[in-house]
Design an enzyme around this catalytic site. Structure first.
Site, short mmCIF file in Angstrom:
data_model
loop_
_atom_site.label_atom_id
_atom_site.label_comp_id
_atom_site.label_asym_id
_atom_site.label_seq_id
_atom_site.Cartn_x
_atom_site.Cartn_y
_atom_site.Cartn_z
N CYS A 26 53.08 -35.67 -29.86
CA CYS A 26 51.95 -35.15 -28.64
C CYS A 26 51.40 -36.06 -27.91
O CYS A 26 50.96 -37.26 -28.32
CB CYS A 26 51.07 -34.13 -29.54
SG CYS A 26 51.82 -33.09 -30.55
N CYS A 85 45.74 -30.82 -37.98
CA CYS A 85 46.26 -30.51 -36.61
C CYS A 85 47.69 -30.40 -36.87
O CYS A 85 48.51 -29.41 -36.34
CB CYS A 85 45.90 -31.35 -35.68
SG CYS A 85 46.39 -30.93 -33.98
N CYS A 86 48.63 -31.27 -37.27
CA CYS A 86 50.01 -31.64 -37.37
C CYS A 86 50.16 -30.34 -38.50
O CYS A 86 51.28 -29.60 -38.38
CB CYS A 86 50.23 -32.84 -38.10
SG CYS A 86 50.50 -34.10 -37.06
N CYS A 115 54.15 -36.70 -39.31
CA CYS A 115 53.32 -35.63 -38.96
C CYS A 115 53.57 -34.43 -40.21
O CYS A 115 52.84 -33.56 -40.14
CB CYS A 115 53.95 -35.03 -37.56
SG CYS A 115 55.69 -34.59 -37.77
N CYS A 174 48.13 -37.99 -29.29
CA CYS A 174 48.31 -38.73 -30.11
C CYS A 174 49.29 -39.81 -30.41
O CYS A 174 49.78 -40.50 -31.18
CB CYS A 174 48.77 -37.93 -31.50
SG CYS A 174 47.34 -36.65 -31.95
#
Length: 242
Positions: A200, A117-118, A226, A203
Site C-alpha cells: 500500500c 489495518c492489514c 502483512c 506503508c
C-alpha cells in the site's frame, strides 16, 4: 461464517513430485485436483508472471486481488494493463469499510496500528474471498523471507482451512525477471524506481541498493509482513507474516 476443516497431508503430498516442474504443470494439476481454485495476486513481478502463465496456458483459475483502496496509482494502472494484455478480468476484493471511513472513523489506522489495518483491509477480505474454495494459489518464493523458506509446492493452510499452492516456490528473483523479459510481461514501473517490494502507498518506501528488498515495507517498524501467510492469535499477528 468461515468454517475450518482438517486437511490430510495426503491431499498435498502428491504434488511434491512436481517440485521441479514448471509452474504451468503445477497449476494444471492443481486445477484438475481442486476445481474450486483461485489465484490471489498482489501485482508483484511474481504475481504478474503467474497471470501470464494462467492466461497463456488457458488454465481455469479465477484471479483476484485485494484492493485496499490505498494502492499506488502505478499499481492500479498495472492492473488495467494486465487485463488488457491478456483479455481477462482480475476481480477486486475490498474491505467491508470504505477508504473514507478508514480516513475518518478509523483515523488513518495504517499510521497508528498497521497490524490491525492489514488484518481489516487484507486478511479478513481474503478470508471471505477464500470461503468455499478448495485451494488458493500464491506467488511466494522460498528465498523471499526466512518465514517462507520451508514453503512447499502445495501445503495445508490451517489459517484459511484449505490448500495453498505455491508454483513459484523454487524460483529465484533472477528466474522471475528472466520470465518477465522473455515473455514481455507487464510489471510495475516502481520496481525500476527503488521499490523491489510494493504494498500500500502509505506503508511502502524505496529501498537503498544495500538494503533488504522488503526494508521499504512499514519502514521504521519491526513489521515486515502483512499477515496473509502467517499465523494469527486472537486477531493479532503471532509473528512475521506475509
Amino acid at each position: 461464517m468461515f468454517v475450518r476443516y482438517e486437511i490430510c497431508p495426503a491431499m498435498t503430498s502428491d504434488l511434491s513430485a512436481l517440485e521441479g516442474a514448471p509452474p504451468e504443470e503445477i497449476l494444471a494439476e492443481a486445477a484438475r485436483r481442486w476445481p474450486r481454485l483461485a489465484f490471489a495476486t498482489g501485482f508483484g513481478p511474481e504475481g504478474c508472471v503467474l497471470v501470464d502463465v494462467i492466461a497463456r496456458h488457458r488454465l481455469p483459475i479465477d484471479i483476484f486481488t485485494l484492493d485496499t483502496g490505498v494502492l499506488f496509482p502505478e499499481t492500479y494502472e498495472l492492473w488495467r494493463a494486465l487485463e488488457r494484455r491478456y483479455g481477462l478480468g482480475i476481480r477486486a476484493v475490498r474491505p467491508a469499510f470504505s477508504l473514507e471511513e478508514a480516513r475518518t472513523v478509523y483515523a488513518q489506522l495504517w499510521e497508528r496500528e498497521p497490524d490491525r489495518c492489514c488484518q481489516a483491509r487484507k486478511v479478513l477480505p481474503l478470508r471471505g474471498a477464500l470461503a468455499g474454495l478448495d485451494a488458493w494459489v500464491t506467488a511466494i518464493r522460498r528465498d523471499q523471507t526466512p518465514e517462507r523458506a520451508s514453503a512447499a509446492v502445495a501445503e495445508p493452510d490451517p489459517k484459511f482451512g484449505l490448500v495453498k499452492v505455491n508454483p513459484l516456490v523454487r524460483w529465484t528473483s533472477a528466474d522471475v525477471w528472466a520470465h518477465v523479459a522473455r515473455h514481455g510481461v507487464p510489471v510495475n514501473p516502481l520496481h525500476a524506481q527503488g521499490y523491489p517490494s510494493i504494498g500500500c502507498a502509505p506503508c511502502t518506501t524505496p529501498v537503498a541498493p544495500d538494503e533488504d528488498p522488503r526494508a521499504g515495507r512499514w519502514r521504521g517498524r519491526e513489521k515486515t509482513e502483512c499477515g496473509l501467510h502467517g499465523r494469527f492469535t486472537g486477531g493479532r499477528p503471532a509473528g512475521p507474516n506475509a
